[in-house]
Design a protein around this motif. Structure first.
Motif, PDB file in Angstrom:
ATOM      1  N   GLN A   1       5.808  -7.160  -7.554  1.00 14.97           N
ATOM      2  CA  GLN A   1       5.278  -6.156  -6.631  1.00 14.97           C
ATOM      3  C   GLN A   1       6.349  -5.701  -5.634  1.00 14.97           C
ATOM      4  O   GLN A   1       6.502  -4.507  -5.364  1.00 14.97           O
ATOM      5  N   ALA A   2       7.105  -6.637  -5.087  1.00 16.88           N
ATOM      6  CA  ALA A   2       8.160  -6.279  -4.128  1.00 16.88           C
ATOM      7  C   ALA A   2       9.226  -5.417  -4.796  1.00 16.88           C
ATOM      8  O   ALA A   2       9.692  -4.424  -4.213  1.00 16.88           O
ATOM      9  N   ARG A   3       9.611  -5.770  -6.008  1.00 16.64           N
ATOM     10  CA  ARG A   3      10.622  -4.978  -6.729  1.00 16.64           C
ATOM     11  C   ARG A   3      10.090  -3.577  -7.028  1.00 16.64           C
ATOM     12  O   ARG A   3      10.834  -2.587  -6.962  1.00 16.64           O
ATOM     13  N   HIS A   4       8.802  -3.504  -7.358  1.00 11.88           N
ATOM     14  CA  HIS A   4       8.202  -2.194  -7.633  1.00 11.88           C
ATOM     15  C   HIS A   4       8.235  -1.319  -6.384  1.00 11.88           C
ATOM     16  O   HIS A   4       8.562  -0.121  -6.450  1.00 11.88           O
ATOM     17  N   MET A   5       7.923  -1.901  -5.236  1.00 12.67           N
ATOM     18  CA  MET A   5       7.954  -1.126  -3.996  1.00 12.67           C
ATOM     19  C   MET A   5       9.364  -0.635  -3.684  1.00 12.67           C
ATOM     20  O   MET A   5       9.551   0.506  -3.248  1.00 12.67           O
ATOM     21  N   LEU A   6      10.348  -1.467  -3.914  1.00 13.76           N
ATOM     22  CA  LEU A   6      11.726  -1.049  -3.689  1.00 13.76           C
ATOM     23  C   LEU A   6      12.107   0.120  -4.591  1.00 13.76           C
ATOM     24  O   LEU A   6      12.807   1.048  -4.174  1.00 13.76           O
TER      25      LEU A   6
ATOM     26  N   GLN B   1       7.421   1.652   5.629  1.00  8.87           N
ATOM     27  CA  GLN B   1       7.857   0.871   6.781  1.00  8.87           C
ATOM     28  C   GLN B   1       7.041  -0.417   6.849  1.00  8.87           C
ATOM     29  O   GLN B   1       5.856  -0.424   6.514  1.00  8.87           O
ATOM     30  N   VAL B   2       7.693  -1.478   7.316  1.00 12.13           N
ATOM     31  CA  VAL B   2       7.022  -2.769   7.466  1.00 12.13           C
ATOM     32  C   VAL B   2       7.052  -3.172   8.936  1.00 12.13           C
ATOM     33  O   VAL B   2       8.082  -3.048   9.602  1.00 12.13           O
ATOM     34  N   ILE B   3       5.915  -3.649   9.436  1.00 18.72           N
ATOM     35  CA  ILE B   3       5.853  -4.195  10.789  1.00 18.72           C
ATOM     36  C   ILE B   3       6.035  -5.703  10.673  1.00 18.72           C
ATOM     37  O   ILE B   3       5.148  -6.401  10.168  1.00 18.72           O
ATOM     38  N   PRO B   4       7.173  -6.238  11.123  1.00 18.72           N
ATOM     39  CA  PRO B   4       7.416  -7.684  10.963  1.00 18.72           C
ATOM     40  C   PRO B   4       6.569  -8.508  11.908  1.00 18.72           C
ATOM     41  O   PRO B   4       6.135  -8.040  12.956  1.00 18.72           O
TER      42      PRO B   4
ATOM     43  N   GLU C   1       1.536   7.232  14.751  1.00 20.04           N
ATOM     44  CA  GLU C   1       2.831   7.445  15.398  1.00 20.04           C
ATOM     45  C   GLU C   1       3.286   6.188  16.146  1.00 20.04           C
ATOM     46  O   GLU C   1       4.474   5.845  16.130  1.00 20.04           O
ATOM     47  N   ARG C   2       2.346   5.496  16.786  1.00 21.32           N
ATOM     48  CA  ARG C   2       2.701   4.252  17.479  1.00 21.32           C
ATOM     49  C   ARG C   2       3.148   3.182  16.481  1.00 21.32           C
ATOM     50  O   ARG C   2       4.082   2.412  16.749  1.00 21.32           O
ATOM     51  N   LEU C   3       2.491   3.145  15.334  1.00 20.89           N
ATOM     52  CA  LEU C   3       2.867   2.169  14.306  1.00 20.89           C
ATOM     53  C   LEU C   3       4.237   2.500  13.720  1.00 20.89           C
ATOM     54  O   LEU C   3       5.033   1.598  13.423  1.00 20.89           O
ATOM     55  N   GLN C   4       4.533   3.787  13.549  1.00 23.27           N
ATOM     56  CA  GLN C   4       5.863   4.189  13.087  1.00 23.27           C
ATOM     57  C   GLN C   4       6.932   3.684  14.045  1.00 23.27           C
ATOM     58  O   GLN C   4       8.009   3.242  13.620  1.00 23.27           O
ATOM     59  N   ALA C   5       6.627   3.758  15.341  1.00 19.09           N
ATOM     60  CA  ALA C   5       7.612   3.368  16.352  1.00 19.09           C
ATOM     61  C   ALA C   5       7.843   1.859  16.379  1.00 19.09           C
ATOM     62  O   ALA C   5       8.969   1.403  16.599  1.00 19.09           O
ATOM     63  N   VAL C   6       6.799   1.065  16.157  1.00 22.67           N
ATOM     64  CA  VAL C   6       6.941  -0.391  16.230  1.00 22.67           C
ATOM     65  C   VAL C   6       7.466  -0.985  14.921  1.00 22.67           C
ATOM     66  O   VAL C   6       8.066  -2.064  14.921  1.00 22.67           O
ATOM     67  N   ALA C   7       7.289  -0.275  13.798  1.00 27.20           N
ATOM     68  CA  ALA C   7       7.713  -0.797  12.490  1.00 27.20           C
ATOM     69  C   ALA C   7       9.231  -0.700  12.315  1.00 27.20           C
ATOM     70  O   ALA C   7       9.906   0.080  12.997  1.00 27.20           O
ATOM     71  N   LEU C   8       9.746  -1.497  11.407  1.00 33.61           N
ATOM     72  CA  LEU C   8      11.150  -1.363  11.011  1.00 33.61           C
ATOM     73  C   LEU C   8      11.358  -0.011  10.349  1.00 33.61           C
ATOM     74  O   LEU C   8      10.442   0.548   9.738  1.00 33.61           O
ATOM     75  N   GLY C   9      12.579   0.514  10.441  1.00 29.59           N
ATOM     76  CA  GLY C   9      12.893   1.737   9.736  1.00 29.59           C
ATOM     77  C   GLY C   9      12.847   1.514   8.229  1.00 29.59           C
ATOM     78  O   GLY C   9      12.823   0.376   7.754  1.00 29.59           O
ATOM     79  N   PRO C  10      12.861   2.591   7.439  1.00 29.96           N
ATOM     80  CA  PRO C  10      12.784   2.454   5.979  1.00 29.96           C
ATOM     81  C   PRO C  10      13.873   1.556   5.386  1.00 29.96           C
ATOM     82  O   PRO C  10      13.586   0.743   4.493  1.00 29.96           O
ATOM     83  N   ASP C  11      15.104   1.648   5.877  1.00 29.52           N
ATOM     84  CA  ASP C  11      16.187   0.833   5.322  1.00 29.52           C
ATOM     85  C   ASP C  11      15.998  -0.647   5.660  1.00 29.52           C
ATOM     86  O   ASP C  11      16.154  -1.521   4.792  1.00 29.52           O
ATOM     87  N   ASP C  12      15.661  -0.932   6.917  1.00 29.93           N
ATOM     88  CA  ASP C  12      15.434  -2.321   7.308  1.00 29.93           C
ATOM     89  C   ASP C  12      14.193  -2.886   6.622  1.00 29.93           C
ATOM     90  O   ASP C  12      14.130  -4.080   6.306  1.00 29.93           O
TER      91      ASP C  12
ATOM     92  N   LEU D   1      11.925  -6.458   2.303  1.00 30.82           N
ATOM     93  CA  LEU D   1      11.320  -6.602   0.970  1.00 30.82           C
ATOM     94  C   LEU D   1      12.263  -7.359   0.039  1.00 30.82           C
ATOM     95  O   LEU D   1      11.829  -8.217  -0.742  1.00 30.82           O
ATOM     96  N   ALA D   2      13.538  -7.014   0.092  1.00 28.29           N
ATOM     97  CA  ALA D   2      14.517  -7.679  -0.763  1.00 28.29           C
ATOM     98  C   ALA D   2      14.607  -9.164  -0.442  1.00 28.29           C
ATOM     99  O   ALA D   2      14.692 -10.000  -1.339  1.00 28.29           O
TER     100      ALA D   2
END
Length: 287
Positions: A192-197, A208-211, A263-274, A279-280
Motif C-alpha cells: 500500500q505504501a509503495r502504491h501511494m508513492l 500530505q501526511v500529518i505526523p 486549509e488548516r490541515l494543509q498548513a499543519v501537514a508535512l509537504g508532499p516531498d516530506d 511513506l518511504a
C-alpha cells in the motif's frame, strides 16, 4: 408505498434545485406562497428544492414564469432539467450498494477536484485492492463475500477517475495513523505504501501526511471530502461519513467551514516531498 429504490441525485439535479431556491428567495416568496400561486403541492416543491425529485417540464415552466426569469435563463434551466436524470456512471451491481454510496460515486464521477482528509484510512482513490478488501472486511464484519467484493470492485473502478481525460484532481491529507495501522498485515501495508508513492508521482495527485509529532489538530474530529465541479454554477459539496449515517452538506456556511478546516490541515501537514519520505521510511521499516 412503493419499495422501488430511487436513483441518487445528480450534480445537474442539485444545480437545478439550488437555482430554484435562489430564484424563489430573490422573488421574496415563501414555499406556501408559491404553492398558492401555482397550485404546485407544497411537499412536491420542497422535494424539488432539496434535489429529491426532478420537476416535470410543465412544473418547471410554471415556476420560472412566476419568478420572472429571462428567456436565456429559462432555456438554460430547461436544458439542465432535461439532463438531470443522466446517470451514465451507474453499473448494474450498483443497485446492490447503499444509496448513499452510489450517490457519492455519482458526485465524485462528475467532480473536478476532490479534497479528502482521512484520519484512520488510506483514501479510497489510492487504495490497493488488497488494502480495500481488508478494510471492508474489518469495518463490515457481517457483510457477505458478495457484498465485500461488490464494494471492492466499486472502489477499484472509482480509481479510473485519476487517469481519465481530464483527470480528477485529488488532494489527500491523512493522519500518520492511516499508514501505521497494520491493515491486512505488514506485507499488505508495504504494498500500500509503495502504491501511494507511485500514484502521487502523477501531477493531479497530491498527498500530505500529518505526523504524530504534530499533536492535536483540527482533523481529529473526523474525516471528510470536499468536492467542486467543472461548471461554476454547480454547487460545491461536502461529504461526511458518520456512525449515524452519511451526510451531504451544501449550505454556504458549511462549505466555508470545511474548506477552512482543510486549509488548516494543509498548513499543519508535512509537504508532499516530506510526506513521501515518511511513506518511504514506513515501507523500509516493514521490509
Amino acid at each position: 408505498m412503493s419499495d422501488r429504490r430511487q436513483n441518487p441525485p445528480t450534480v445537474r439535479l442539485r444545480r437545478l434545485a439550488a437555482e430554484l431556491r435562489r430564484l424563489r428567495s430573490a422573488a421574496a416568496l415563501t414555499r406556501e406562497e408559491v404553492s398558492e400561486a401555482t397550485g404546485i403541492n407544497g411537499v412536491t416543491l420542497y422535494r424539488i428544492e432539496k434535489a429529491r425529485a426532478r420537476p416535470q417540464k410543465r412544473t418547471l415552466v410554471t415556476l420560472l414564469q412566476l419568478y420572472g426569469v429571462s428567456e436565456t435563463q429559462r432555456l438554460d434551466l430547461l436544458a439542465v432539467q432535461s439532463g438531470s436524470n443522466d446517470q451514465g456512471w451507474l453499473r448494474p451491481y450498483h443497485s446492490e450498494l447503499p444509496e448513499e454510496y452510489t450517490a457519492y460515486i455519482g458526485f465524485e464521477t462528475e467532480a473536478r477536484t476532490v479534497r479528502n482528509y482521512e484520519s484512520l484510512f488510506v483514501p479510497g482513490l489510492i487504495q490497493t485492492e488488497g488494502y480495500a478488501r481488508a478494510v471492508i472486511k474489518g469495518v463490515l464484519p457481517t457483510a457477505s463475500h458478495k457484498e465485500i467484493e461488490q464494494r471492492v470492485q466499486a472502489r477499484m473502478e472509482r480509481q479510473g477517475l485519476l487517469v481519465k481525460e481530464p483527470p480528477l484532481q485529488l488532494w489527500a491529507i491523512i493522519d500518520e495513523a492511516a499508514i501505521r495501522r497494520l491493515v491486512g498485515g505488514p506485507t499488505l501495508m508495504r504494498e500500500q505504501a509503495r502504491h501511494m508513492l507511485q500514484v502521487t508521482e502523477a501531477p493531479n495527485v497530491t498527498l500530505q501526511v500529518i505526523p504524530f509529532e504534530k499533536g492535536a489538530h483540527a482533523g481529529m474530529t473526523g474525516s471528510f471530502v470536499h468536492m467542486d465541479f467543472p461548471d461554476p454554477a454547480d454547487p460545491e459539496l461536502v461529504y461526511v461519513d458518520t456512525p449515524a449515517g452519511d451526510l451531504f452538506l451544501e449550505a454556504d456556511a458549511e462549505i466555508r467551514r470545511y474548506k477552512s478546516m482543510f486549509e488548516r490541515l494543509q498548513a499543519v501537514a508535512l509537504g508532499p516531498d516530506d510526506s513521501a519520505d515518511l511513506l518511504a521510511v514506513a515501507t523500509e521499516a516493514r521490509d
